[in-house]
Design a protein around this motif. Sequence first.
Motif, PDB file in Angstrom:
ATOM      1  N   GLN A  74       0.809  -1.288  -0.027  1.00 32.25           N
ATOM      2  CA  GLN A  74       0.051   0.009  -0.125  1.00 32.25           C
ATOM      3  C   GLN A  74       1.004   1.150  -0.034  1.00 32.25           C
ATOM      4  N   VAL A  75       2.063   1.257   0.827  1.00 32.06           N
ATOM      5  CA  VAL A  75       2.754   2.475   0.682  1.00 32.06           C
ATOM      6  C   VAL A  75       3.509   2.621  -0.342  1.00 32.06           C
ATOM      7  N   LEU A  76       4.075   1.646  -1.304  1.00 29.16           N
ATOM      8  CA  LEU A  76       4.956   1.662  -2.276  1.00 29.16           C
ATOM      9  C   LEU A  76       4.086   1.853  -3.465  1.00 29.16           C
ATOM     10  N   GLY A  77       2.866   1.187  -3.585  1.00 31.34           N
ATOM     11  CA  GLY A  77       2.007   1.181  -5.061  1.00 31.34           C
ATOM     12  C   GLY A  77       2.457   0.023  -5.916  1.00 31.34           C
ATOM     13  N   GLU A  78       1.649  -0.214  -6.833  1.00 31.38           N
ATOM     14  CA  GLU A  78       1.827  -1.276  -7.672  1.00 31.38           C
ATOM     15  C   GLU A  78       3.059  -1.069  -8.448  1.00 31.38           C
ATOM     16  N   THR A  79       3.396   0.198  -8.852  1.00 30.76           N
ATOM     17  CA  THR A  79       4.720   0.468  -9.884  1.00 30.76           C
ATOM     18  C   THR A  79       5.756   0.116  -8.955  1.00 30.76           C
ATOM     19  N   GLN A  80       5.954   0.699  -8.022  1.00 31.22           N
ATOM     20  CA  GLN A  80       7.361   0.558  -7.067  1.00 31.22           C
ATOM     21  C   GLN A  80       7.466  -1.155  -6.921  1.00 31.22           C
ATOM     22  N   VAL A  81       6.289  -1.576  -6.374  1.00 31.17           N
ATOM     23  CA  VAL A  81       6.393  -3.178  -6.145  1.00 31.17           C
ATOM     24  C   VAL A  81       6.835  -4.086  -7.351  1.00 31.17           C
ATOM     25  N   TYR A  82       6.427  -3.462  -8.351  1.00 28.11           N
ATOM     26  CA  TYR A  82       6.673  -4.236  -9.722  1.00 28.11           C
ATOM     27  C   TYR A  82       8.164  -3.959 -10.283  1.00 28.11           C
ATOM     28  N   ASN A  83       8.711  -2.677  -9.676  1.00 27.58           N
ATOM     29  CA  ASN A  83      10.073  -2.453 -10.082  1.00 27.58           C
ATOM     30  C   ASN A  83      11.007  -3.325  -9.173  1.00 27.58           C
TER      31      ASN A  83
END
Length: 281
Positions: A74-83
Amino acid sequence: MNAAECALQVGDIFALPDTCLKIKEIIDDEISDIDEIAELVSYDPVLSSKLLRLANSALYNFPKQVESVQKAVQVLGETQVYNLVVASGAAEAFATLKPDVIALDKFWEHSINTALIAKHLAFHLGVKKDEPIYLSGLLHNLGELVVVQVKPEVAQICGQYKKGVKPWTKQQALLGFSYVDCTVELLKHWQLPERIIQPLKQLNQPEYSAANKVSLILHLSSCLALSEANPDVFQLHDLVDKQIMEVLGLSKDDLHDASSFAFLEGMSILSLLNPALFSIF
């Protein structure tokens, strides 16, 4: 052997974890939610640990301790998690390369510096946040690792930098393609999104236009990281046409700020890709 054939030789040997493809499928599915990503990540204890470390790092400066994978997503968001998943998977895929041909710590240091410089410049220049410029920068030189595996003797020669000779020119002369050409083919084989791959197709020789801003930023960032890592061989003006600076509207101070940002954040990202590498600092 062309770039596609070279990448195909290692595409199955050096493969991304299934988690990468599954998370991409979840993100592409408009009816999916962030809880599905958290559940998938939680099945991998190593990835979960990296995600929590990233969420609690100074890079995000979250006011409270992030203690669960779900909260980290939730903190990082989908994009950062995928990165993170793709970067970690790429580092893991090539971790078994022999150190006598290439120093992986130096390779990832250059890749991370390129990515962070590009991220900073993109923000400064108002590039849309959904542009995957950070991940493109981080992965841009994976073709070198492919060549290290397929043609180690050529990779060693390419790694012997010489004043007045741009690295990608030497690669083209010895291989018939550049490392970034090979990167493009590998990322296609890995089924990564076209938006990550597209800016890399012109990385070595980008068109000088404002419409080509992302490729120009990536080219400049890679050259700046390369010159800083090899100051006795390259000055930035040896690698980059000053017209790029004019097209982008950047000053030397802007580049200095981007380099400082990369220096401050680089070691924490390097430790996430491979904690063992962090012990060298």
